[in-house]
Design an enzyme around this catalytic site. Structure first.
Site, short mmCIF file in Angstrom:
data_model
loop_
_atom_site.label_atom_id
_atom_site.label_comp_id
_atom_site.label_asym_id
_atom_site.label_seq_id
_atom_site.Cartn_x
_atom_site.Cartn_y
_atom_site.Cartn_z
N TYR A 127 2.37 56.94 22.98
CA TYR A 127 3.10 57.64 24.03
C TYR A 127 3.26 56.75 25.27
CZ TYR A 127 4.23 61.25 27.49
OH TYR A 127 4.84 61.97 28.47
N ARG A 134 -16.36 57.03 4.18
CA ARG A 134 -15.51 58.21 3.92
C ARG A 134 -14.82 58.66 5.21
NH1 ARG A 134 -14.89 62.78 0.51
NH2 ARG A 134 -15.17 64.80 1.50
#
Length: 293
Positions: A286, A242
């Site tokens: 980035y 999960r």
């Protein structure tokens, strides 16, 4: 069992619409508390806040985690609220007691490669392998809790439209199924489940080799078995599937609100814990793309 404890447990079962696991937690907490007051010859109707604090200290001395102590306090608080509403106590002795601070744990997750390795393990060559493949693919594709998965009935899955309807704590949510999970599920429902079930009236989606609804323990054992087959050193539980589901969605651009809906979180703060994993991904992007990184 004390009759007011019985009344309280009946009340939360009927009125609060809690999951079976939560109900069992309440039951354990209250029975443990009642055993403590009985052993120490304390009249629980006349308990004061200092005695409750002493009980919480007692739990800590037993090396109970802060989260367990906090849950115990919440259970006892609810019990006294019930007694107060029914005019069995004048005030709630837990009213001004603060819960212990709980450090937010970083959820353990599997990498995409580890997930791929795990899901490759069940072989679609026999009934059990077909079921296990469908079950693991389904768990990772939906991010559903174990309790939710084992509670599903055949009618909760729409194979044509490719989604599952999850009913939990009195709420419903629809979760889409990916093509791989859908294919594995169709194969299981078509060729394995009809042979596994012994009773045509059995509506359970996932069943064990005896044709009965799969249990939490059964689910956990299956995950553990394939983890060992895959030679993955990390500890893997069904709940880690999960966590991995949510993290991988976020890392691949899914909106936090959409993930919250699919996970069934009532508060988005529960979903925001996965943001820390997105940060690593964003840092990498980035550094690769910013001209002055």
């Amino acid at each position: 069992m004390d009759k007011y404890v019985t009344y309280f447990l009946d009340f939360i079962k009927k009125d609060k619409k809690l999951s079976e696991n939560t109900l069992q937690s309440y039951r354990r907490d209250i029975l443990q508390y009642m055993a403590y007051v009985s052993k120490n010859k304390i009249n629980y109707f006349k308990v004061n806040s200092e005695q409750i604090v002493e009980y919480l200290k007692y739990l800590k001395e037993m090396n109970k985690k802060a989260s367990t102590v906090s849950r115990n306090l919440a259970s006892i608080r609810s019990f006294y609220q019930f007694l107060q509403r029914n005019k069995k106590v004048k005030s709630n002795p837990t009213e001004r007691i603060q819960s212990p601070k709980i450090e937010k744990r970083v959820p353990s997750i599997l990498s995409a490669k580890e997930i791929e390795l795990l899901l490759e393990q069940p072989k679609d060559v026999d009934l059990k392998g077909t079921r296990d493949k469908a079950m693991l693919e389904f768990a990772y594709a939906t991010g559903m809790r174990v309790t939710e998965i084992i509670s599903l009935n055949l009618e909760d899955v729409n194979l044509e439209e490719g989604y599952v309807v999850c009913k939990y704590n009195g709420r419903e949510r629809s979760i889409p199924l990916g093509s791989i999970a859908l294919k594995a599920l169709k194969e299981y429902i078509k060729s394995a489940r009809p042979i596994l079930i012994k009773d045509e009236e059995n509506k359970a989606l996932f069943v064990n080799v005896n044709g009965q609804r799969l249990t939490r323990q059964g689910f956990w054992k299956i995950v553990k078995y394939y983890k060992e087959q895959a030679c993955i050193t990390k500890e893997i539980t069904p709940h880690i599937l999960r966590h991995s589901f949510a993290t991988h969605l976020l890392q691949n651009g899914a909106e936090l609100k959409a993930i919250q809906t699919m996970l069934g979180h009532s508060d988005i703060s529960s979903t925001q814990v996965y943001m820390q994993f997105q940060d690593e991904s964003l840092t990498g992007i980035y550094k690769k793309t910013h001209p002055r990184a």
